[in-house]
Motif scaffolding. Structure first.
Motif, PDB file in Angstrom:
ATOM      1  N   LEU A 177      41.892 -53.772 -10.779  1.00  0.00           N
ATOM      2  CA  LEU A 177      41.132 -52.623 -10.304  1.00  0.00           C
ATOM      3  C   LEU A 177      41.922 -51.851  -9.248  1.00  0.00           C
ATOM      4  O   LEU A 177      41.945 -50.609  -9.257  1.00  0.00           O
ATOM      5  N   ASP A 178      42.584 -52.555  -8.345  1.00  0.00           N
ATOM      6  CA  ASP A 178      43.431 -51.878  -7.361  1.00  0.00           C
ATOM      7  C   ASP A 178      44.483 -51.012  -8.063  1.00  0.00           C
ATOM      8  O   ASP A 178      44.733 -49.862  -7.662  1.00  0.00           O
ATOM      9  N   TYR A 179      45.104 -51.576  -9.084  1.00  0.00           N
ATOM     10  CA  TYR A 179      46.148 -50.850  -9.814  1.00  0.00           C
ATOM     11  C   TYR A 179      45.584 -49.584 -10.451  1.00  0.00           C
ATOM     12  O   TYR A 179      46.159 -48.493 -10.326  1.00  0.00           O
ATOM     13  N   LEU A 180      44.447 -49.701 -11.127  1.00  0.00           N
ATOM     14  CA  LEU A 180      43.870 -48.539 -11.801  1.00  0.00           C
ATOM     15  C   LEU A 180      43.425 -47.474 -10.801  1.00  0.00           C
ATOM     16  O   LEU A 180      43.611 -46.274 -11.039  1.00  0.00           O
ATOM     17  N   LEU A 181      42.842 -47.904  -9.692  1.00  0.00           N
ATOM     18  CA  LEU A 181      42.427 -46.930  -8.680  1.00  0.00           C
ATOM     19  C   LEU A 181      43.622 -46.143  -8.169  1.00  0.00           C
ATOM     20  O   LEU A 181      43.543 -44.927  -7.969  1.00  0.00           O
ATOM     21  N   ALA A 182      44.732 -46.839  -7.959  1.00  0.00           N
ATOM     22  CA  ALA A 182      45.919 -46.166  -7.444  1.00  0.00           C
ATOM     23  C   ALA A 182      46.552 -45.258  -8.494  1.00  0.00           C
ATOM     24  O   ALA A 182      46.956 -44.124  -8.194  1.00  0.00           O
ATOM     25  N   GLU A 183      46.622 -45.735  -9.738  1.00  0.00           N
ATOM     26  CA  GLU A 183      47.327 -44.990 -10.784  1.00  0.00           C
ATOM     27  C   GLU A 183      46.509 -43.827 -11.343  1.00  0.00           C
ATOM     28  O   GLU A 183      47.049 -42.769 -11.658  1.00  0.00           O
ATOM     29  N   VAL A 184      45.206 -44.027 -11.475  1.00  0.00           N
ATOM     30  CA  VAL A 184      44.363 -43.023 -12.133  1.00  0.00           C
ATOM     31  C   VAL A 184      43.758 -42.049 -11.123  1.00  0.00           C
ATOM     32  O   VAL A 184      43.658 -40.845 -11.383  1.00  0.00           O
ATOM     33  N   LEU A 185      43.366 -42.572  -9.953  1.00  0.00           N
ATOM     34  CA  LEU A 185      42.599 -41.751  -9.012  1.00  0.00           C
ATOM     35  C   LEU A 185      43.420 -41.270  -7.822  1.00  0.00           C
ATOM     36  O   LEU A 185      42.911 -40.496  -7.009  1.00  0.00           O
ATOM     37  N   ASP A 186      44.637 -41.742  -7.705  1.00  0.00           N
ATOM     38  CA  ASP A 186      45.516 -41.313  -6.615  1.00  0.00           C
ATOM     39  C   ASP A 186      44.804 -41.454  -5.272  1.00  0.00           C
ATOM     40  O   ASP A 186      44.283 -42.505  -4.951  1.00  0.00           O
ATOM     41  N   ASP A 187      44.773 -40.366  -4.507  1.00  0.00           N
ATOM     42  CA  ASP A 187      44.156 -40.417  -3.182  1.00  0.00           C
ATOM     43  C   ASP A 187      42.740 -39.852  -3.178  1.00  0.00           C
ATOM     44  O   ASP A 187      42.199 -39.532  -2.119  1.00  0.00           O
ATOM     45  N   ARG A 188      42.129 -39.723  -4.348  1.00  0.00           N
ATOM     46  CA  ARG A 188      40.757 -39.212  -4.393  1.00  0.00           C
ATOM     47  C   ARG A 188      39.735 -40.263  -3.994  1.00  0.00           C
ATOM     48  O   ARG A 188      38.593 -39.947  -3.674  1.00  0.00           O
ATOM     49  N   ILE A 189      40.122 -41.526  -4.042  1.00  0.00           N
ATOM     50  CA  ILE A 189      39.268 -42.638  -3.639  1.00  0.00           C
ATOM     51  C   ILE A 189      40.019 -43.483  -2.615  1.00  0.00           C
ATOM     52  O   ILE A 189      41.201 -43.790  -2.795  1.00  0.00           O
ATOM     53  N   GLU A 190      39.327 -43.845  -1.552  1.00  0.00           N
ATOM     54  CA  GLU A 190      39.871 -44.738  -0.540  1.00  0.00           C
ATOM     55  C   GLU A 190      39.080 -46.037  -0.560  1.00  0.00           C
ATOM     56  O   GLU A 190      37.849 -46.021  -0.588  1.00  0.00           O
ATOM     57  N   SER A 191      39.778 -47.154  -0.566  1.00  0.00           N
ATOM     58  CA  SER A 191      39.117 -48.452  -0.425  1.00  0.00           C
ATOM     59  C   SER A 191      39.185 -48.877   1.027  1.00  0.00           C
ATOM     60  O   SER A 191      40.262 -48.834   1.643  1.00  0.00           O
ATOM     61  N   ILE A 192      38.044 -49.292   1.589  1.00  0.00           N
ATOM     62  CA  ILE A 192      38.042 -49.800   2.967  1.00  0.00           C
ATOM     63  C   ILE A 192      38.057 -51.324   2.987  1.00  0.00           C
ATOM     64  O   ILE A 192      37.967 -51.935   4.045  1.00  0.00           O
TER      65      ILE A 192
END
Length: 434
Positions: A344-359
């Motif tokens: 999930l970390d990989y997909l968030l970074a690759e697909v969503l770039d900086d549009r989503i931040e994980s805290i």
């Protein structure tokens, strides 16, 4: 579990390969997943709030209803699943999950009731040592319980409550800062009460280190394991934790309002000097039905019980714990969970770039199933994106002021679920930004 032959990509083939190589994949069929508008299962990522229903739960509850109809009051004592000792069927499975010994673990009450019962025993303020340390962003029930316990002893929360805060501009607690805070207030602390996993950020706190530092300072230590039990490995006995409490409707999949649990370290269970709220179900079993009014406690954590156990509420928990054992326990689940986290970390970074931040912390040792996400698109409100996810049959949850919580659960969530979620989130963000 990924192995050297599976390189992560954003394509469907990666999710398919991960699912094909997942030894826990068959356990998905042991659960009923909510159905979406099109008749197919939802993308159910809300196990941190309410776990999916074990298929065996219906039969387990039905069996107790049938025993009631067939046996009436005799059901309390008849057969292997007699009601009077029924909670004992949960003891060993729960002890395995929390890293306790059977005489240290009991299924009873709800989480906050258990928190109050054990705080009565383990918070013994004096003029010099009267403070309780909790986190600033504690779950409201924990905060309310602690404040009320202080007031019940004649104290003032303004003087007796120590709050652990993240550094300015940060979301999570730094372990060093937390341990320093405990040590710095050591002479004043009566109790340190913290979560195993923080409900808002998903941060796993260093429970063993907290326990050692707090006890060295002279304080007792308790943990709220609502978001930790069934999620991350626990070793309460070996860590020397004084007490812990938990619910069972999240990662333990026991159903809404299900029975909670408690742990008390064996060095305390026979200590009759501890203050305690008493009920007849804590009375020594051999004399319980003699109806004596002199309390003779069970020499285990069961002495903290108040009333006879809620049979219909425990049946689904038994069904779920059977699945945990069949799956190989927390160690096997944690291995898959860590793989799901990475994916999930990989997909968030690759697909969503900086549009989503994980805290949620990056370090695997500081996180469990839950990802706490913030929308970082100018002009787009996180709540609107959350509502779009719901409309697209993604089950997750919203925590004010601005966090979407998603939790891939290894027992029933697939890697395909994770990929589908990221695709839906990508679309929701794009639509909201138009």
């Amino acid at each position: 579990m990924t192995g050297p032959d599976i390189s992560l990509t954003t394509g469907a083939e990666t999710a398919a390969a991960l699912d094909a190589g997942d030894p826990l994949a068959p356990f998905r069929d042991e659960f009923c997943l909510p159905v979406g508008r099109d008749g197919s299962p939802q993308i159910y990522l809300a196990g941190n709030s309410l776990g999916a229903a074990p298929r065996a739960a219906v039969g387990a509850v039905q069996a107790e209803l049938e025993r009631w109809a067939r046996l009436g009051v005799a059901g309390h004592v008849a057969g292997e699943s007699a009601w009077a000792p029924n909670h004992e069927l949960l003891t060993e499975p729960l002890a395995r999950l929390v890293g306790g010994r059977p005489h240290e673990v009991v299924a009873m009450n709800s989480l906050t009731v258990n928190l109050h019962l054990l705080t009565v025993s383990f918070y013994e303020p004096t003029a010099d040592r009267h403070k309780i340390l909790i986190e600033e962003h504690a779950f409201p029930s924990d905060h309310f319980a602690v404040e009320s316990q202080i007031r019940q002893r004649g104290g003032d929360p303004a003087e007796s409550l120590v709050l652990a805060r993240p550094r300015p501009g940060e979301e999570t607690l730094r372990s060093g800062d937390l341990l320093d805070l405990i040590a710095g207030h050591g002479g004043e602390l009566a109790l340190v009460l913290l979560p195993g996993v923080q409900y808002y950020t998903g941060q796993v706190l260093p429970m063993a280190e907290i326990t050692a530092v707090a006890q060295e300072a002279g304080a007792r230590v308790g943990f709220d394991l609502a978001h930790a039990v069934g999620n991350v490995p626990l070793a309460l006995h070996d860590w020397n934790v004084d007490f812990a409490v938990w619910c069972s409707y999240k990662y333990l999949n026991a159903g809404p309002g299900a029975v909670g649990g408690a742990f008390v370290h064996e060095r305390h269970v026979r200590d009759r000097s501890l203050p305690k709220l008493l009920g007849w179900w804590g009375q020594r079993k051999a004399i319980r039905f003699e109806m004596a009014t002199v309390f003779d406690p069970i020499p285990t954590v069961e002495s903290w019980q108040l009333s006879n156990p809620p049979i219909l509420a425990m049946a689904p928990l038994r069904a779920s714990l059977d699945v945990f054992d069949a799956a190989g326990g927390v160690a096997a689940l944690r291995a898959k969970s860590q793989q799901q986290i990475r994916y999930l970390d990989y997909l968030l970074a690759e697909v969503l770039d900086d549009r989503i931040e994980s805290i949620t912390p990056v370090d695997l040792a500081e996180r469990g199933c839950q990802h706490s996400l913030r929308v970082r698109v100018p002009g787009v409100e996180g709540r609107a994106v959350y509502e779009a996810l719901k409309d697209a049959d993604v089950a997750c949850d919203w925590r004010s002021p601005d966090v979407i919580r998603v939790a891939p659960v290894p027992l029933y969530n697939s890697f395909a679920d994770i990929r589908r979620f990221v695709g839906v989130l990508d679309g929701a963000l794009a639509e909201a930004a138009r």
